[in-house]
Each structure stands twice: as C-alpha cells, then as structure tokens.
Design an enzyme around this catalytic site. Structure first.
Site, PDB file in Angstrom:
ATOM      1  CG  ASP A 152      17.862  22.463  -0.493  1.00  0.00           C
ATOM      2  OD1 ASP A 152      18.856  21.892  -0.012  1.00  0.00           O
ATOM      3  OD2 ASP A 152      16.715  22.313  -0.048  1.00  0.00           O
ATOM      4  CB  SER A 153      21.929  19.349  -1.555  1.00  0.00           C
ATOM      5  OG  SER A 153      21.075  18.798  -0.561  1.00  0.00           O
TER       6      SER A 153
ATOM      7  N   GLY B 195      18.364  17.243  -1.025  1.00  0.00           N
ATOM      8  CA  GLY B 195      18.217  16.251   0.038  1.00  0.00           C
ATOM      9  C   GLY B 195      16.837  16.258   0.678  1.00  0.00           C
ATOM     10  CG  PHE B 196      13.404  19.141   2.783  1.00  0.00           C
ATOM     11  CD1 PHE B 196      13.261  18.817   4.126  1.00  0.00           C
ATOM     12  CD2 PHE B 196      12.296  19.604   2.091  1.00  0.00           C
ATOM     13  CE1 PHE B 196      12.027  18.951   4.762  1.00  0.00           C
ATOM     14  CE2 PHE B 196      11.066  19.737   2.715  1.00  0.00           C
ATOM     15  CZ  PHE B 196      10.934  19.416   4.061  1.00  0.00           C
TER      16      PHE B 196
ATOM     17  CG  ASP C 254      21.016  17.793   4.512  1.00  0.00           C
ATOM     18  OD1 ASP C 254      20.593  17.939   3.338  1.00  0.00           O
ATOM     19  OD2 ASP C 254      20.429  18.286   5.481  1.00  0.00           O
TER      20      ASP C 254
ATOM     21  CD  GLN D 289      19.749  17.718   9.174  1.00  0.00           C
ATOM     22  OE1 GLN D 289      18.854  17.653  10.036  1.00  0.00           O
ATOM     23  NE2 GLN D 289      19.539  18.298   8.000  1.00  0.00           N
TER      24      GLN D 289
ATOM     25  N   GLY E 199      16.871  20.521   9.517  1.00  0.00           N
ATOM     26  CA  GLY E 199      16.087  19.631  10.366  1.00  0.00           C
ATOM     27  C   GLY E 199      15.247  20.317  11.413  1.00  0.00           C
TER      28      GLY E 199
ATOM     29  CG  ASP F 292      15.063  28.717   2.344  1.00  0.00           C
ATOM     30  OD1 ASP F 292      14.281  28.055   1.637  1.00  0.00           O
ATOM     31  OD2 ASP F 292      15.722  28.206   3.282  1.00  0.00           O
TER      32      ASP F 292
ATOM     33  CB  CYS G 119       2.368  47.907   2.343  1.00  0.00           C
ATOM     34  SG  CYS G 119       3.367  46.979   1.150  1.00  0.00           S
TER      35      CYS G 119
ATOM     36  CB  CYS H 157       4.323  46.456  -2.251  1.00  0.00           C
ATOM     37  SG  CYS H 157       2.588  45.938  -2.136  1.00  0.00           S
TER      38      CYS H 157
ATOM     39  CB  CYS I 223      -0.151  48.381  -0.891  1.00  0.00           C
ATOM     40  SG  CYS I 223      -0.311  46.812   0.001  1.00  0.00           S
TER      41      CYS I 223
ATOM     42  CG  HIS J 283       1.283  42.647   0.097  1.00  0.00           C
ATOM     43  ND1 HIS J 283       1.471  43.924   0.592  1.00  0.00           N
ATOM     44  CD2 HIS J 283       1.019  41.864   1.183  1.00  0.00           C
ATOM     45  CE1 HIS J 283       1.300  43.918   1.904  1.00  0.00           C
ATOM     46  NE2 HIS J 283       1.022  42.679   2.281  1.00  0.00           N
TER      47      HIS J 283
END
Length: 373
Positions: A95-96, A98-99, A149, A192, A219, A269, A307, A309, A312, A338
């Site tokens: 990620d840049s 920005g957020f 952004d 955006q 956004g 993500d 599950c 995993c 579990c 999990h």
C-alpha cells in the site's frame, strides 16, 4: 510495454459478475478471487511466513508508511528487498501509505505537492509525495505498488470529494512518471469518488486512461453503512477494464468478500482476521465465536468441527479460552492461524464454485450456516 503483473480471465459466472482468473507476478501466480493477508510491518501478526504460505496464501500486503518510518526503506533495500528481508518468496503488494497518512488527522496537512505529517512513533516531521511513495516502494521491491492517493473520509461533501479525486488523478500521473522499472514491479491506480456514483465514474475514466495493469477501488468500507457501500460498489467495477485486475481495498469479513466477488472484484485485503484473533474472536462455519465466553470453559471440542486447520486439528475451545484468559501469546497465534485459514479456504471454495457455475448456491449455503454477520 511489458508489465511485471498481468491478469488472465478464466471464467465469468453466468448469473453474476463473479469471475475466476489468475494474476501473474514475478513471484508466482495468484488464483483469484483472492484474500490477501496483511503483513503491515513486514510480518503477518502472530504468524511465521512459512505458516502463511502453507495455508495457501500466494500474496501478502505490507505498508509503505510503516516501513518507511521503521526500519526505513533504505535499510530494506540494503537487505536485498522486502522479499529477502522477511523471508517471503511469493508475491507482495505494498500500500502506498496514503490511507495511513490521511488517518493521522491533525498530524498531517494536504497540499498539491503531497502530505506533510508527523510520525505517530516519535513525532518527527516528514513529507510524503507521489514520487516519494514510488521511491520507497521501489526500494521495497514489491510486485504490486499502489499509487499515492487521497482517501476521502465518510461523510464528505461533494466538492471536497471531487477536488480530492482530481488530485488523486494528478498524483497517479506523477506516480506513473516516477516509476521506471515496469518489468520488475507494477503500479496499480486507485479509484476514489466517495459515495457519489458520477464521481466514481469520473475517477475511473481518468485513471483508466493511464493504461495500468490493475486498478483498486478505494474509499469504501471507511465507516459508511453496508447497504450504501454495496450500492456504490454495484457500479464501480463496470467502470474498470475487464482485462485488468480489480482490487477492493480494506475488506475482509466473509459477507463483504462474497458481495465483492459477486460484483466482479478479484482481490481483497484486511487486517480483520488477525486483529479479531488477538481479541479472542474466531470466524467459523457456523458464525463468529467469542472464545472468552464462559460456556467454553469445559468445551473440549475443536473451534470448528468442519475446519482442518492446525488449530482445529490439535486444540479445544477450552484450551483456547484458557490461553486467552491467561494472556498467553499462543492464543493470538492459534486464533490467527485459524481465522486466516478459514478465509483462505472460503476463497478457494468460492473459486471452485465459480468454475462450476454455482456461485450463488454456494453463497446461500455459506450464509445459511454462518448466520448473522
């Protein structure tokens, strides 16, 4: 021009916009739709990289802002890049920043040049520009770099959102001009436009003109009601090219993943699975489980009987509750394992359902069992 990252469409669902594809990267192929675990500071919290790979993840996220501040992108460049630094030989998206910068509120000031901000770590002052964001990500060596952004808050008035998205477009052009190594790393643009559908279209039209290998929808999931978010998302994908990867940023709950896939999104993500794990919460086939609840004190059954995993297969709800109540770090490790496995397996099943043209049936089966979100 040959891009480092390309998208291959394999199949589209006959009744929805859901689609099955592959994102090809220098560090391997990514089967889509895909959920990407988040390793903000060059680590998926409470997980070893080998564990993340073993459960089927072929791409993770890291964050430009955090790695710039600590340990510094030049140190990571000296270490041989982010892949080598964190011992991860599969794809990485960065990620840049920005957020994160815009989340600092009063600690930052936006100008046309970029954003002046104070570090949340030590209060030091910095300037992050489109060129600087690309410089940092070039040093990190990620396969997919995100453009710098401005993520408009919710709610925000129309003029602010319009000015913001137009600045984001100008910044994207600067990001593209600053990025030279297109055969090793690919730059994705970010749409955006807030909750205004016509501004979403305007943003998409402007960024698509730059002919990038992929595009993100930014956004959304920033505090707006779910029904409004989905109403806006309904149209967003239609504004983006079908032969490029589409990425919905910051979404990771099962219902949002299903709804995004149904609307034609390829990549997602979120920090959600590991964050809620640290608070004793688990996603299971029959809904969320709060391991803190007293009813699990003598429950010697696995967290999720359906599950397979590591958690579990080896531990009971009683033991997991004990770990959490005793404030043992193994609690976060086992619950993170999990939750990530659960979402990655869910996405694998979604991919199979699209291939077999039964996406809506699988979605209904999942919702019926999971219950309230």
């Amino acid at each position: 021009m040959k891009h480092a990252v390309t998208y291959e469409l394999l199949k589209t669902d006959s009744r929805t916009k859901a689609r099955r594809g592959i994102v090809h990267t220098p560090h391997g192929d990514i089967q889509t739709p895909v959920f990407m675990p988040v390793g903000t500071q060059a680590t998926v919290k409470a997980m070893r990289p080998e564990q993340v790979a073993e459960m089927g993840a072929n791409i993770i996220l890291s964050n430009t802002y955090h790695l710039y501040l600590r340990p510094g992108h030049e140190l990571i460049r000296e270490a041989g890049g982010l892949h080598k630094f964190m011992n991860w030989d599969k794809a990485i998206l960065t990620d840049s920043g920005g957020f994160q910068v815009f989340s600092l509120g009063k600690l930052r000031k936006i100008t046309e040049e970029g954003v002046k901000f104070q570090s949340h770590i030590d209060g030091s002052r910095h300037m992050l520009t489109p060129e600087k964001a690309i410089e940092i990500q070039n040093a990190l060596g990620s396969d997919i770099m995100m453009a710098f952004d401005e993520c408009a808050p919710y709610p925000a008035d129309r003029k602010y959102v319009k000015d913001s998205l137009e600045r984001t477009t100008r910044w994207l052009a600067r990001c593209k001009a600053a990025h030279k190594d297109v055969e090793r790393q690919s730059l994705f643009g970010i749409m955006q436009g807030g909750m205004y559908k016509d501004l979403r279209r305007q943003s998409a039209e402007e960024i698509v003109e730059l002919d990038l290998p992929g595009y993100a929808i930014g956004g959304l999931s920033v505090g707006e009601p779910k029904d409004l978010m989905l109403e806006v998302l309904d149209d967003c994908v239609d504004y983006l090219p079908a032969d490029k990867a589409r990425y919905l940023m910051g979404v990771g709950s099962p219902d949002y993943l299903f709804e995004g896939v149904e609307r034609g999104v390829d990549m997602f993500d979120c920090v959600l699975p590991t964050r809620i794990a640290r608070h004793g919460l688990a996603m299971t086939s029959h809904g969320r489980v709060n391991i803190k609840n007293a009813k699990f004190e003598k429950d010697f059954a696995p967290l999720d009987a359906e599950c397979d995993c590591y958690t579990c297969k080896n531990y009971s709800k009683a033991y997991l509750r004990h770990l959490f109540k005793a404030d043992e770090m193994l609690s976060a490790m086992l619950l993170s394992n999990h939750n990530l496995h659960f979402l990655l397996k869910m996405m694998e099943n979604i991919r199979t359902a699209i291939e077999e043209d039964r996406f809506l049936e699988f979605k209904k089966e999942f919702y019926d069992k999971y219950g309230k979100f």
